[in-house]
Design an enzyme around this catalytic site. Structure first.
Site, PDB file in Angstrom:
ATOM      1  N   ARG A 179      -2.847  -4.531  -8.192  1.00  0.00           N
ATOM      2  CA  ARG A 179      -2.625  -5.017  -6.965  1.00  0.00           C
ATOM      3  C   ARG A 179      -3.955  -5.918  -5.949  1.00  0.00           C
ATOM      4  O   ARG A 179      -3.652  -5.686  -4.475  1.00  0.00           O
ATOM      5  CB  ARG A 179      -2.435  -3.574  -5.366  1.00  0.00           C
ATOM      6  CG  ARG A 179      -1.211  -3.096  -6.371  1.00  0.00           C
ATOM      7  CD  ARG A 179       0.222  -3.799  -6.345  1.00  0.00           C
ATOM      8  NE  ARG A 179       1.164  -3.109  -6.851  1.00  0.00           N
ATOM      9  CZ  ARG A 179       1.806  -2.878  -8.053  1.00  0.00           C
ATOM     10  NH1 ARG A 179       0.825  -3.967  -8.944  1.00  0.00           N
ATOM     11  NH2 ARG A 179       2.145  -2.313  -8.559  1.00  0.00           N
ATOM     12  N   SER A 230       6.076  -0.236  -0.785  1.00  0.00           N
ATOM     13  CA  SER A 230       5.559   1.141  -0.736  1.00  0.00           C
ATOM     14  C   SER A 230       3.914   1.200  -0.216  1.00  0.00           C
ATOM     15  O   SER A 230       3.427   0.143  -0.356  1.00  0.00           O
ATOM     16  CB  SER A 230       4.677   1.210  -2.078  1.00  0.00           C
ATOM     17  OG  SER A 230       5.437   1.490  -3.405  1.00  0.00           O
ATOM     18  N   GLU A 301      -1.530  -0.218   0.505  1.00  0.00           N
ATOM     19  CA  GLU A 301      -1.313  -1.478  -0.085  1.00  0.00           C
ATOM     20  C   GLU A 301      -1.226  -2.304   0.618  1.00  0.00           C
ATOM     21  O   GLU A 301      -1.607  -3.336   0.472  1.00  0.00           O
ATOM     22  CB  GLU A 301      -0.015  -0.706  -1.313  1.00  0.00           C
ATOM     23  CG  GLU A 301       0.023  -2.450  -2.606  1.00  0.00           C
ATOM     24  CD  GLU A 301       1.337  -1.850  -3.611  1.00  0.00           C
ATOM     25  OE1 GLU A 301       1.064  -0.609  -3.852  1.00  0.00           O
ATOM     26  OE2 GLU A 301       2.631  -2.255  -3.572  1.00  0.00           O
TER      27      GLU A 301
HETATM   28  C1  LIG Z   1      11.473  -3.401  -0.312  1.00  0.00           C
HETATM   29  C2  LIG Z   1      10.578  -3.793  -0.917  1.00  0.00           C
HETATM   30  C3  LIG Z   1      10.246  -3.868  -2.264  1.00  0.00           C
HETATM   31  C4  LIG Z   1       8.982  -3.863  -2.947  1.00  0.00           C
HETATM   32  N1  LIG Z   1       8.613  -4.268  -3.779  1.00  0.00           N
HETATM   33  C5  LIG Z   1       7.385  -3.789  -4.661  1.00  0.00           C
HETATM   34  C6  LIG Z   1       7.182  -4.078  -5.555  1.00  0.00           C
HETATM   35  O1  LIG Z   1       7.435  -2.843  -6.587  1.00  0.00           O
HETATM   36  N2  LIG Z   1       5.847  -3.984  -6.365  1.00  0.00           N
HETATM   37  C7  LIG Z   1       4.636  -4.276  -5.425  1.00  0.00           C
HETATM   38  O2  LIG Z   1       3.749  -4.788  -5.998  1.00  0.00           O
HETATM   39  N3  LIG Z   1       4.956  -5.174  -3.978  1.00  0.00           N
HETATM   40  C8  LIG Z   1       6.371  -4.916  -3.949  1.00  0.00           C
HETATM   41  N4  LIG Z   1       6.807  -5.385  -2.098  1.00  0.00           N
HETATM   42  C9  LIG Z   1       6.100  -5.930  -1.579  1.00  0.00           C
HETATM   43  C10 LIG Z   1       5.675  -6.576  -2.012  1.00  0.00           C
HETATM   44  O3  LIG Z   1       7.768  -7.589  -1.486  1.00  0.00           O
HETATM   45  C11 LIG Z   1       4.664  -7.790  -2.385  1.00  0.00           C
HETATM   46  O4  LIG Z   1       3.509  -7.728  -2.150  1.00  0.00           O
HETATM   47  C12 LIG Z   1       5.010  -9.515  -2.083  1.00  0.00           C
HETATM   48  O5  LIG Z   1       4.451 -10.283  -3.732  1.00  0.00           O
HETATM   49  C13 LIG Z   1       4.818  -9.942  -0.721  1.00  0.00           C
HETATM   50  O6  LIG Z   1       4.581 -10.993  -0.647  1.00  0.00           O
HETATM   51  P1  LIG Z   1       4.457 -12.237   0.815  1.00  0.00           P
HETATM   52  O7  LIG Z   1       5.171 -13.397   0.461  1.00  0.00           O
HETATM   53  O8  LIG Z   1       6.224 -11.029   1.180  1.00  0.00           O
HETATM   54  O9  LIG Z   1       3.525 -11.708   1.253  1.00  0.00           O
HETATM   55  P2  LIG Z   1       3.331 -11.868   2.728  1.00  0.00           P
HETATM   56  O10 LIG Z   1       3.763 -10.277   3.177  1.00  0.00           O
HETATM   57  O11 LIG Z   1       4.163 -12.563   3.392  1.00  0.00           O
HETATM   58  O12 LIG Z   1       1.828 -11.705   2.502  1.00  0.00           O
HETATM   59  C14 LIG Z   1       1.054 -10.451   1.895  1.00  0.00           C
HETATM   60  C15 LIG Z   1      -0.414 -10.799   2.148  1.00  0.00           C
HETATM   61  O13 LIG Z   1      -0.329 -12.245   1.196  1.00  0.00           O
HETATM   62  C16 LIG Z   1      -1.031 -13.104   1.907  1.00  0.00           C
HETATM   63  N5  LIG Z   1      -0.287 -14.652   1.281  1.00  0.00           N
HETATM   64  C17 LIG Z   1       0.309 -14.953   0.990  1.00  0.00           C
HETATM   65  N6  LIG Z   1       0.459 -16.357   0.973  1.00  0.00           N
HETATM   66  C18 LIG Z   1      -0.252 -16.650   0.461  1.00  0.00           C
HETATM   67  C19 LIG Z   1      -0.980 -17.693  -0.021  1.00  0.00           C
HETATM   68  N7  LIG Z   1       0.073 -19.082  -0.463  1.00  0.00           N
HETATM   69  N8  LIG Z   1      -1.847 -18.402  -0.100  1.00  0.00           N
HETATM   70  C20 LIG Z   1      -2.832 -17.275  -0.013  1.00  0.00           C
HETATM   71  N9  LIG Z   1      -2.349 -15.979   0.754  1.00  0.00           N
HETATM   72  C21 LIG Z   1      -0.968 -15.606   0.599  1.00  0.00           C
HETATM   73  C22 LIG Z   1      -0.874 -12.959   3.582  1.00  0.00           C
HETATM   74  O14 LIG Z   1      -1.567 -13.776   4.371  1.00  0.00           O
HETATM   75  C23 LIG Z   1      -1.747 -11.889   3.305  1.00  0.00           C
HETATM   76  O15 LIG Z   1      -2.679 -11.000   3.146  1.00  0.00           O
HETATM   77  C24 LIG Z   1       7.382  -4.560  -1.375  1.00  0.00           C
HETATM   78  C25 LIG Z   1       8.283  -4.648  -0.710  1.00  0.00           C
HETATM   79  C26 LIG Z   1       9.523  -4.580  -0.319  1.00  0.00           C
HETATM   80  C27 LIG Z   1       9.925  -4.496   1.672  1.00  0.00           C
END
Ligand SMILES: Cc1cc2nc3c(=O)[nH]c(=O)nc-3n(C[C@H](O)[C@H](O)[C@H](O)COP(=O)(O)OP(=O)(O)OC[C@H]3O[C@@H](n4cnc5c(N)ncnc54)[C@H](O)[C@@H]3O)c2cc1C
Length: 306
Positions: A179, A230, A301
């Protein structure tokens, strides 16, 4: 609107418009994060192309303006307070293609779209990630993982922008661990896109594995409520946070409309009108209970945006 416009710096606003960015003033972050909570931000920028994105970041860097990147907002918990920084969205930097046996995706592509693209092209390796919310950039940033699979397994190299130069780094240089990645440690580095190595396979076989993954998600996760997934990291491989929270009878425990999910105790859900402060209070309560019972310090996380 004029009041806000004046506060943001007209020159910067006009520059961003000219460079192909859509702008939202005094925008509630609750509209952009999967938790559906959080206060307003001074300016929300949506570049319409990769080039506009780079130009916007470069201007913020040059002017010393504080900004944050948002992908799909599925791992962010914004506080309730007004935020004076700028948020830049990758949502329209959304392209995926294949060549030479590799798949290339830009950072804003929904991870689900990448999985479907791979399946349609008979490429295997992302089946366990089907249903992972968020963008490709977000998944790389936090090395998202599920069911024993991690994003880092399939990433070959990443195109990065540091505000001045665009360059490519290898998987090894991205310092992936559980992570986390280089990008979490060094916020100056922005993910523009990445190359994935997948393996040819039968489309029907890939599809059946994806269906199985999505079935497990719906069965185990409270997908019917807003959340950010999570809440806490697993502190060590043999410590299951959800199980530990459940063992303390905390399933369903609430602060305001923030609740420890009754379906999966590792999730905090928004029952409707939760405030970020409710979630903070609930997280602190759970952490304290786990510390007391298991002598374990839980780390979040999800990313908290103060
Ligand atoms: C219902 C649900 C289930 C989930 N299940 C999982 C799972 O099974 N496993 C898991 O690991 N996670 C899970 N997550 C968490 C999440 O979906 C992941 O961490 C996902 O990869 C985040 O992507 P995002 O685009 O939404 O990031 P965001 O939430 O938009 O951003 C997260 C971080 O990444 C940074 N970021 C985003 N894009 C960039 C970029 N291009 N360059 C630099 N920094 C960047 C942002 O600044 C921020 O700090 C879950 C979430 C939900 C709501």
């Amino acid at each position: 609107m004029h009041d806000v416009y004046n506060r943001v710096d007209k020159k910067l606003v006009e520059f961003l418009w000219d460079e192909g960015c859509d702008l939202l003033f005094d925008e509630p972050l609750s509209a952009h994060v999967s938790f559906r909570l959080g206060g307003k931000v001074r300016l929300f920028v949506i570049p319409n192309s990769l080039n506009s994105f780079i130009v916007a970041i470069s201007s913020f860097k040059n002017e010393g303006i504080e900004y944050r990147i948002i992908g799909k907002g599925t791992n962010i918990l914004p506080s309730d307070e007004y935020k004076d920084f700028i948020v830049v969205s990758t949502e329209r930097i959304d392209e995926v293609k294949t060549s030479d046996g590799y798949v290339y995706s830009t950072a804003g592509t929904p991870f689900k779209k990448l999985c479907l693209f791979a399946m349609e092209n008979g490429l295997s390796g992302l089946e366990k990630a089907y249903g992972l919310p968020g963008s490709v950039g977000g998944a790389i940033y936090m090395n998202a993982g599920c069911y024993g699979w991690e994003t880092s397994e399939r990433v070959v190299e990443i195109d990065v922008y540091d505000g001045k130069n665009i360059f490519t780094i290898s998987n090894l240089e991205a310092e992936f661990e559980y992570r986390t990645s280089l990008f979490k440690k060094n916020k100056d580095l922005i993910i523009l896109g990445a190359k994935f190595k997948l393996c040819p396979d039968n489309i029907e076989h890939i599809k059946s594995l994806m269906t199985e993954t999505i079935r497990k998600r719906y069965e185990k996760q409270p997908l019917e409520y807003p959340s950010a997934g999570s809440v806490f990291k697993r502190p060590r491989p043999d410590f299951y946070v959800g199980t530990a929270i459940e063992s303390l009878g905390l399933k369903g425990y609430s602060v305001g409309d923030a609740q420890v999910s009754e379906k999966h105790a590792g999730f905090i859900i928004n029952k409707g009108n939760a405030k970020a402060n409710d979630v903070f209070e609930l997280m602190d309560f759970v952490k304290a209970k786990i510390k007391q019972a298991y002598q374990v310090d839980l780390e979040t996380e999800i990313e908290i945006w103060q």
